[in-house]
Scaffold this active site. Sequence first.
Site, PDB file in Angstrom:
ATOM      1  N   CYS A 144     -30.071 -11.318 -67.788  1.00  0.00           N
ATOM      2  CA  CYS A 144     -29.340 -11.992 -66.712  1.00  0.00           C
ATOM      3  C   CYS A 144     -30.001 -11.705 -65.364  1.00  0.00           C
ATOM      4  O   CYS A 144     -30.320 -10.554 -65.053  1.00  0.00           O
ATOM      5  CB  CYS A 144     -27.888 -11.519 -66.693  1.00  0.00           C
ATOM      6  N   CYS A 159     -25.371  -7.205 -60.960  1.00  0.00           N
ATOM      7  CA  CYS A 159     -24.090  -6.505 -61.016  1.00  0.00           C
ATOM      8  C   CYS A 159     -24.342  -5.046 -61.388  1.00  0.00           C
ATOM      9  O   CYS A 159     -24.969  -4.758 -62.418  1.00  0.00           O
ATOM     10  CB  CYS A 159     -23.174  -7.163 -62.036  1.00  0.00           C
ATOM     11  N   CYS A 201     -23.577  -3.642 -65.005  1.00  0.00           N
ATOM     12  CA  CYS A 201     -23.908  -4.423 -66.195  1.00  0.00           C
ATOM     13  C   CYS A 201     -25.250  -4.051 -66.831  1.00  0.00           C
ATOM     14  O   CYS A 201     -26.306  -4.180 -66.195  1.00  0.00           O
ATOM     15  CB  CYS A 201     -23.905  -5.908 -65.848  1.00  0.00           C
ATOM     16  N   CYS A 260     -13.587 -14.883 -77.928  1.00  0.00           N
ATOM     17  CA  CYS A 260     -14.273 -15.112 -76.665  1.00  0.00           C
ATOM     18  C   CYS A 260     -15.774 -14.992 -76.854  1.00  0.00           C
ATOM     19  O   CYS A 260     -16.250 -14.044 -77.494  1.00  0.00           O
ATOM     20  CB  CYS A 260     -13.795 -14.117 -75.613  1.00  0.00           C
ATOM     21  N   CYS A 293     -12.316 -18.863 -75.983  1.00  0.00           N
ATOM     22  CA  CYS A 293     -12.552 -18.443 -74.613  1.00  0.00           C
ATOM     23  C   CYS A 293     -14.063 -18.311 -74.438  1.00  0.00           C
ATOM     24  O   CYS A 293     -14.778 -18.003 -75.406  1.00  0.00           O
ATOM     25  CB  CYS A 293     -11.861 -17.107 -74.342  1.00  0.00           C
ATOM     26  N   CYS A 309      -8.838 -16.893 -67.366  1.00  0.00           N
ATOM     27  CA  CYS A 309      -8.855 -15.474 -67.709  1.00  0.00           C
ATOM     28  C   CYS A 309      -9.652 -14.787 -66.607  1.00  0.00           C
ATOM     29  O   CYS A 309     -10.841 -15.044 -66.446  1.00  0.00           O
ATOM     30  CB  CYS A 309      -9.509 -15.262 -69.074  1.00  0.00           C
ATOM     31  N   ARG A 354      -4.629  -7.539 -70.214  1.00  0.00           N
ATOM     32  CA  ARG A 354      -5.448  -7.063 -71.330  1.00  0.00           C
ATOM     33  C   ARG A 354      -6.145  -5.742 -71.021  1.00  0.00           C
ATOM     34  O   ARG A 354      -6.792  -5.595 -69.982  1.00  0.00           O
ATOM     35  CB  ARG A 354      -6.507  -8.115 -71.694  1.00  0.00           C
TER      36      ARG A 354
END
Length: 361
Positions: free
Chosen positions: A93, A97, A100, A137, A168, A228, A300
Amino acid sequence: MSTNQQTHDHDASRYPSVPSVTGLTAEQPIFLHRPVASSQSTESLPWTVDKVQALLDLPFMDLLFQAQTVHRAHWPNGDIELATLLSVKTGGCPENCGYCPQSAEYDTGVKAQKLLDVEEVTAAAQAAKDAGATRFCMGAAWRAPKDRDIEKIAKLVVAVKDLGMQTCATLGMLSPHQAIALRDAGLDYYNHNLDSAPEYYDQVVDTRSYQDRLDTLAAVRAAGISVCCGGIVGMGEAPVHRAGLIAQLANLQPYPESVPINSLVPVPGTPLADSDPVDPLDFVRIIAVARITMPKARVRLSAGRQQLGEAVQALCFLAGANSIFYGDKLLVTGNPEADSDARLLAKLGVNGHRVEVAQEH
């Protein structure tokens, strides 16, 4: 990709030392982030940061009593939704972040992989369903998918829907027409977390803006897909930033149908690898305040649940959590195994939530 030295130099400016962050107090001003065109004042919102902070500051037992009262009023069956998350496209990616391991900027041992094919995803979804999960998901490590990527994801959505599961996806930033394409494929939910309060966000990532995230949520809403959206605690933020995150979520119009609350899992190689763990009771407080401010949402327990232990998880359920990620992995980090989760729910006398899903597409 940056060299290690460049990465460390860059990170030092984005991730201040913990003392300089935790020195912040609830008295410091913090404001909700919204498009410039909005005419709604902070005072007119149902949950100001001060109101959320006041909840977080309640005596622990009083807060749990209030959260449990709200929870029982809106979720009388007391069931726990079981959701499974699969990384369908791992690593590489371009975002930075700080939490991550899938960022191409950090050396975490996660290698970029291509998108899984329909057969692999269908098999994983069937296994999740057999283990009791009702929502599946699919996560992909993209900054923003291309239209050809959306076409491929749409095929995955159709395949999982055909198994009778809710679907999801979390794919990064979406344009309005991409959200519509996913809706047309039958996608039920789209995950796009706000991560933290707007004032702290640029300490976590600076390759996109907070408004970028809000724009994607708006596109998802406009397409008719359920939202979400949650965040992460334990990234060096001050208590006021935790209040700011919950206020931001609770004031979305409407607030998300699902609210994943993550406790940072520090990953070696990321800028946040040395972050201090969140106090377990502080984490329970955040769950309780999420329940009070978003009474109809599925709250969640997400990343970091493995480190909580059974007793703290039980307190989280008491505080209003009614959804968990279920299985042995969350994208690329560990998660309690399904058998362990089943034993815990049995100990607590809690039932997993089952749904009937229409297979039209």
